[in-house]
Design an enzyme around this catalytic site. Structure first.
Site, short mmCIF file in Angstrom:
data_model
loop_
_atom_site.label_atom_id
_atom_site.label_comp_id
_atom_site.label_asym_id
_atom_site.label_seq_id
_atom_site.Cartn_x
_atom_site.Cartn_y
_atom_site.Cartn_z
N ILE A 135 -1.17 -0.50 2.74
CA ILE A 135 -0.36 0.61 2.65
C ILE A 135 -0.06 1.12 4.33
CG2 ILE A 135 -0.92 1.47 0.81
CD1 ILE A 135 -2.96 3.36 1.72
N ASP A 136 1.10 1.84 4.60
CA ASP A 136 1.19 2.20 6.09
C ASP A 136 0.12 2.89 6.68
OD1 ASP A 136 3.72 1.12 5.56
OD2 ASP A 136 4.57 3.03 4.98
N LYS A 137 -0.09 2.87 7.95
CA LYS A 137 -1.11 3.72 8.64
C LYS A 137 -1.17 5.05 8.42
CE LYS A 137 -2.01 5.18 13.42
NZ LYS A 137 -1.43 5.30 14.85
#
Length: 302
Positions: free
Chosen positions: A135-137
């Site tokens: 998942i994105d930062k």
């Protein structure tokens, strides 16, 4: 390795600047180092950092090799909500990168997993041990982690078969009038902005279902259910239908809420355990910071 074809609009740019603008989390100095190391080729030939790209040039960029000793275990106090001999489920906090990359080898989820778990699968190599999906930062929430290669393959197969349950909570701009919907629109690299994704005709299949949870003045809280898992899928799809995520610096509105990145939380993950064949599902509460933002909004019909 990445292969990038130079467009007419990019003709004449220095190759170090060209690559730094296209490849996320890099700089011109980083690109200059790769070019000097001979791991950047243009039409199969090594070039110098001041080379000016031409329309239809094919640029090949290889990742810098990191050795195992570069990645060290760190006590990051990760919240591992489930663990057995084969699999773990971990709650990634907002702001944490999932795995190391060149120039960024500490403070990642992988560093923390190496400290807290005895074993991690090795299929994805030394930089991504145990990592089945990402998942994105600036997205918080749940991730599956494989502790052995057989488990890793089993979880990946479920992702490919679209049988993994993945539910996200998102706060979006605008008041969505209908209670549910499905967005089916292919996603690929944005031809006008190489560091972003977009709905494009020749993109990969992408399907997002959503249900409205709450409405606020100027905003809607939705649950997004992924059928596919493309890069930035929810962020791109919600923008595509006119309701971009609040706080999203890449796909959102300029005038938005004062948040540290997009308002997106991976709250539910469900899968069939590769060893026991039992279906397991896990939930994660919204982070306090997310709840604080909601508390400042004015509910509709309250």
């Amino acid at each position: 390795m990445q292969e990038i074809k130079v467009s007419a609009e990019e003709n004449g740019l220095r190759i170090d600047r060209f690559l730094a603008e296209i490849i996320p989390n890099t700089s011109r100095s980083d690109m200059q180092g790769r070019i000097k190391a001979g791991i950047v080729l243009v039409n199969g030939i090594e070039v110098k950092p001041n080379y000016k790209v031409k329309t239809d040039d094919l640029v090949e960029v290889q990742e810098r090799e990191l050795v195992e000793s570069d990645i060290v275990p760190e006590d990051l106090n990760l919240n591992i909500i489930y663990e057995d001999a084969h699999v773990a489920v971990v709650e990634k906090p907002k702001g944490m990168v999932v795995h190391p990359a060149a120039g960024h080898t500490s403070g990642t989820l992988v560093n923390g997993l190496m400290h807290q778990l005895d074993n991690l699968s090795g299929i994805n190599g030394e930089l991504r041990p145990g990592i089945v999906h990402r998942i994105d930062k600036d997205t918080s929430g749940l991730l599956m982690v494989a502790k052995d290669d057989v488990t890793h393959r089993g979880l990946v197969d479920q992702l490919v078969d679209k049988s993994v349950t993945r539910k996200y909570t998102a706060l979006v701009h605008g008041e969505i009038p209908h209670d549910k919907g499905t967005i089916e629109a292919p996603i690929g690299r944005n031809p006008k902005e190489r560091q972003a994704m977009a709905v494009v005709d020749k993109g990969k299949e992408a399907v997002t279902h959503f249900n409205v949870l709450d409405r606020y003045e100027g905003f809607t809280l939705v649950e997004c259910i992924l059928e596919t898992g493309r890069t930035h899928q929810i962020r791109v799809h919600m923008k595509y239908i006119g309701y971009p995520l609040a706080g999203d610096p890449k796909y959102g509105q300029r005038k938005t809420l004062d948040t540290d990145g997009q308002m997106l939380h991976a709250g539910t993950i469900g899968f069939i355990h590769p060893a026991t064949e039992e279906y397991m599902e896990f939930d994660s509460m919204l982070p306090d910071a997310f709840e604080d933002v909601l508390a400042e909004l004015k509910p509709i019909n309250s």
